[in-house]
Design a protein around this motif. Sequence first.
Motif, PDB file in Angstrom:
ATOM      1  N   LEU A   5      -4.662  -9.525  -1.058  1.00 22.36           N
ATOM      2  CA  LEU A   5      -3.823 -10.486  -0.349  1.00 22.36           C
ATOM      3  C   LEU A   5      -3.691 -10.126   1.131  1.00 22.36           C
ATOM      4  O   LEU A   5      -3.628  -8.945   1.493  1.00 22.36           O
ATOM      5  CB  LEU A   5      -2.434 -10.551  -0.989  1.00 22.36           C
ATOM      6  CG  LEU A   5      -2.396 -10.887  -2.483  1.00 22.36           C
ATOM      7  CD1 LEU A   5      -0.955 -11.008  -2.969  1.00 22.36           C
ATOM      8  CD2 LEU A   5      -3.182 -12.152  -2.802  1.00 22.36           C
ATOM      9  N   PHE A   6      -3.613 -11.186   1.943  1.00 25.26           N
ATOM     10  CA  PHE A   6      -3.537 -11.049   3.398  1.00 25.26           C
ATOM     11  C   PHE A   6      -2.519 -12.048   3.938  1.00 25.26           C
ATOM     12  O   PHE A   6      -1.765 -12.646   3.174  1.00 25.26           O
ATOM     13  CB  PHE A   6      -4.928 -11.236   4.009  1.00 25.26           C
ATOM     14  CG  PHE A   6      -5.950 -10.303   3.421  1.00 25.26           C
ATOM     15  CD1 PHE A   6      -6.041  -8.997   3.867  1.00 25.26           C
ATOM     16  CD2 PHE A   6      -6.791 -10.707   2.386  1.00 25.26           C
ATOM     17  CE1 PHE A   6      -6.950  -8.106   3.306  1.00 25.26           C
ATOM     18  CE2 PHE A   6      -7.705  -9.834   1.819  1.00 25.26           C
ATOM     19  CZ  PHE A   6      -7.788  -8.533   2.285  1.00 25.26           C
ATOM     20  N   PRO A  12       3.482 -17.532   5.012  1.00 24.84           N
ATOM     21  CA  PRO A  12       2.153 -16.999   5.327  1.00 24.84           C
ATOM     22  C   PRO A  12       1.633 -16.093   4.219  1.00 24.84           C
ATOM     23  O   PRO A  12       2.190 -15.028   3.953  1.00 24.84           O
ATOM     24  CB  PRO A  12       2.372 -16.229   6.633  1.00 24.84           C
ATOM     25  CG  PRO A  12       3.836 -15.892   6.636  1.00 24.84           C
ATOM     26  CD  PRO A  12       4.521 -17.004   5.914  1.00 24.84           C
ATOM     27  N   LEU A  13       0.562 -16.531   3.575  1.00 24.02           N
ATOM     28  CA  LEU A  13      -0.088 -15.750   2.533  1.00 24.02           C
ATOM     29  C   LEU A  13      -1.527 -16.220   2.425  1.00 24.02           C
ATOM     30  O   LEU A  13      -1.811 -17.413   2.582  1.00 24.02           O
ATOM     31  CB  LEU A  13       0.615 -15.925   1.184  1.00 24.02           C
ATOM     32  CG  LEU A  13       0.127 -15.015   0.051  1.00 24.02           C
ATOM     33  CD1 LEU A  13       0.522 -13.557   0.318  1.00 24.02           C
ATOM     34  CD2 LEU A  13       0.679 -15.470  -1.296  1.00 24.02           C
ATOM     35  N   ALA A  14      -2.425 -15.293   2.173  1.00 18.24           N
ATOM     36  CA  ALA A  14      -3.843 -15.618   2.007  1.00 18.24           C
ATOM     37  C   ALA A  14      -4.441 -14.643   1.011  1.00 18.24           C
ATOM     38  O   ALA A  14      -3.832 -13.606   0.697  1.00 18.24           O
ATOM     39  CB  ALA A  14      -4.579 -15.535   3.347  1.00 18.24           C
ATOM     40  N   ALA A  15      -5.627 -14.964   0.521  1.00 17.92           N
ATOM     41  CA  ALA A  15      -6.239 -14.103  -0.492  1.00 17.92           C
ATOM     42  C   ALA A  15      -7.750 -14.179  -0.419  1.00 17.92           C
ATOM     43  O   ALA A  15      -8.331 -15.184   0.003  1.00 17.92           O
ATOM     44  CB  ALA A  15      -5.773 -14.512  -1.890  1.00 17.92           C
ATOM     45  N   GLY A  31      -3.243  -4.342   4.784  1.00 15.98           N
ATOM     46  CA  GLY A  31      -2.567  -4.642   6.039  1.00 15.98           C
ATOM     47  C   GLY A  31      -1.081  -4.499   5.821  1.00 15.98           C
ATOM     48  O   GLY A  31      -0.579  -4.657   4.697  1.00 15.98           O
ATOM     49  N   THR A  32      -0.353  -4.252   6.865  1.00 17.21           N
ATOM     50  CA  THR A  32       1.069  -3.972   6.744  1.00 17.21           C
ATOM     51  C   THR A  32       1.814  -5.079   5.996  1.00 17.21           C
ATOM     52  O   THR A  32       2.633  -4.814   5.122  1.00 17.21           O
ATOM     53  CB  THR A  32       1.691  -3.781   8.133  1.00 17.21           C
ATOM     54  OG1 THR A  32       1.029  -2.713   8.799  1.00 17.21           O
ATOM     55  CG2 THR A  32       3.180  -3.471   8.036  1.00 17.21           C
ATOM     56  N   TYR A  33       1.535  -6.323   6.350  1.00 17.62           N
ATOM     57  CA  TYR A  33       2.285  -7.440   5.778  1.00 17.62           C
ATOM     58  C   TYR A  33       1.530  -8.178   4.676  1.00 17.62           C
ATOM     59  O   TYR A  33       2.085  -9.105   4.071  1.00 17.62           O
ATOM     60  CB  TYR A  33       2.648  -8.455   6.873  1.00 17.62           C
ATOM     61  CG  TYR A  33       3.596  -7.909   7.908  1.00 17.62           C
ATOM     62  CD1 TYR A  33       4.946  -7.761   7.622  1.00 17.62           C
ATOM     63  CD2 TYR A  33       3.133  -7.538   9.171  1.00 17.62           C
ATOM     64  CE1 TYR A  33       5.821  -7.258   8.577  1.00 17.62           C
ATOM     65  CE2 TYR A  33       4.001  -7.037  10.126  1.00 17.62           C
ATOM     66  CZ  TYR A  33       5.344  -6.899   9.820  1.00 17.62           C
ATOM     67  OH  TYR A  33       6.215  -6.400  10.763  1.00 17.62           O
ATOM     68  N   GLY A  34       0.296  -7.818   4.419  1.00 14.07           N
ATOM     69  CA  GLY A  34      -0.510  -8.548   3.452  1.00 14.07           C
ATOM     70  C   GLY A  34       0.125  -8.567   2.069  1.00 14.07           C
ATOM     71  O   GLY A  34       0.414  -7.525   1.500  1.00 14.07           O
ATOM     72  N   MET A  73       0.814  -1.213   0.000  1.00 14.58           N
ATOM     73  CA  MET A  73       0.000   0.000   0.000  1.00 14.58           C
ATOM     74  C   MET A  73       0.857   1.276   0.000  1.00 14.58           C
ATOM     75  O   MET A  73       0.335   2.364  -0.251  1.00 14.58           O
ATOM     76  CB  MET A  73      -0.934   0.002   1.216  1.00 14.58           C
ATOM     77  CG  MET A  73      -1.926  -1.145   1.237  1.00 14.58           C
ATOM     78  SD  MET A  73      -2.952  -1.117   2.723  1.00 14.58           S
ATOM     79  CE  MET A  73      -1.719  -1.324   4.008  1.00 14.58           C
ATOM     80  N   VAL A  74       2.142   1.131   0.258  1.00  9.85           N
ATOM     81  CA  VAL A  74       3.051   2.285   0.273  1.00  9.85           C
ATOM     82  C   VAL A  74       3.857   2.336  -1.022  1.00  9.85           C
ATOM     83  O   VAL A  74       3.812   3.313  -1.763  1.00  9.85           O
ATOM     84  CB  VAL A  74       3.989   2.228   1.498  1.00  9.85           C
ATOM     85  CG1 VAL A  74       4.995   3.372   1.459  1.00  9.85           C
ATOM     86  CG2 VAL A  74       3.179   2.263   2.785  1.00  9.85           C
ATOM     87  N   SER A  75       4.606   1.257  -1.262  1.00 11.77           N
ATOM     88  CA  SER A  75       5.433   1.168  -2.471  1.00 11.77           C
ATOM     89  C   SER A  75       5.194  -0.208  -3.086  1.00 11.77           C
ATOM     90  O   SER A  75       5.770  -1.196  -2.631  1.00 11.77           O
ATOM     91  CB  SER A  75       6.914   1.334  -2.127  1.00 11.77           C
ATOM     92  OG  SER A  75       7.145   2.578  -1.504  1.00 11.77           O
TER      93      SER A  75
END
Length: 451
Positions: free
Chosen positions: A127-128, A300-303, A321-324, A98-100
């Motif tokens: 993605l989450f 860890p990855l989800a969608a 989310g920060t890590y999504g 969401m930033v870069s």
Amino acid sequence: MTSSPTSVDQQRRLLTAIPGPRSQELHARKEAAVSSGVGVGLPAYVERAGGGILVDVDGNHLIDFGSGIAVTTVGNAAPAVVEGVARQAADFTHTCFMVSPYEEYVAVCEELAELTPGEASTKRSALFNSGAEAVENAVKVARTFTGRSAVVAFDHAYHGRTNLTMALTAKSMPYKHGFGPFANEVYRAPMAYPLRWPGSPERCAEESFQAFVDMLHAQVGETSCAAVVIEPIQGEGGFIVPPEGWLRMVADYCTEHGILLIADEIQTGFCRTGDWFACDREGVVPDLITTAKGIAGGLPLAAVTGRAEVMDSVHSGGLGGTYGGNPVACAAALGAIRTMKEQDLCGRAREVEALFLPRLEALRSKYDVVADIRGRGAMLAIELTAGAGDLTPNPTATAAINKHCHSQGLVTLTCGTFGNVFRFLPPLSSPDHLLSEGLDLIDEAFAAVLG
């Protein structure tokens, strides 16, 4: 079948009792440093893994029938996953999309558009980090798109451990006990569970669908319902497979009433059931589909993937989310998906089913406590009861057989609302000889416990 290349010898080998002395030392450290709320099924601490083998810190080679709960579908440390992770980690490990933003996130969403049910051009993804996050965000999307608040889930469902997903999950202990109050506007319908349907199993599809309709109409109201959340084959609840046609009836009913169908394919997805997704079996195209577990070979990855107009109904910044969609996890997913395609792991899952089913049927013919054999592909289960037509759940025998398997170097998992179901989730990279040896060990465990 030739397994994926791995440096781990694909042979069971026991050098110590299970768990061995070094594992016992580590477990003592775990007890001193880790919350007791984090349970461990088999305290044999893993040092390396590959194919269908886990190597513990004492040098024991254990046969893996769990895949980290359906995560390492392509095998542990699969070459394409390792290569992708190493390359991406060397480039950069995080910027926050969401930033870069970065290409790897986009590429995973493109793969999801291609592989999930429905036309690729009509879908979008977000993605989450975990399956629970995916389910929770799918509900957010459904509520935004429909302008409705109510959500319907099913008996025996498992959808996660966050507050909303605990509300969707059916089983209290250990997932919900003491953690309430839970999110409201969640309702529960009876599940099409043929073995335990109170009427005739042959009428389970029709009668359970009608019970679902009656409940939704009376307790929720069609115009108040945003979404129905369903596992096409239930996971933690006991690998319950609804009768053919039931999922289609639910999907058609949802379409008729403007209710979104959310398919939770977190455990069933990515080749596990012999198709890319379990919904493919009946040609059901859900409005939203949630994925995780097998998507990224252990990272860890989800969608959430769904129709463009549904996914795009959420305001900018409303999902994320920060890590999504972390770039390293995305690189792992791209490697895992490439492996699934190149090795035809859907076909491999069907081969695993063909190998397992005759052996499980032989168990049923010998032991009347085996009341049901169910599942698809490399997602199979047996349910144990009191026997001789008595469907009283038998968690005691299930636990004893599971413990015996562990002592012999076979990593098995139990599940089910009543704790009486064995679930089999071997990595699809497991060679046939390991699968056969694991089934031999299950035979031995039944004989040791039941005589």
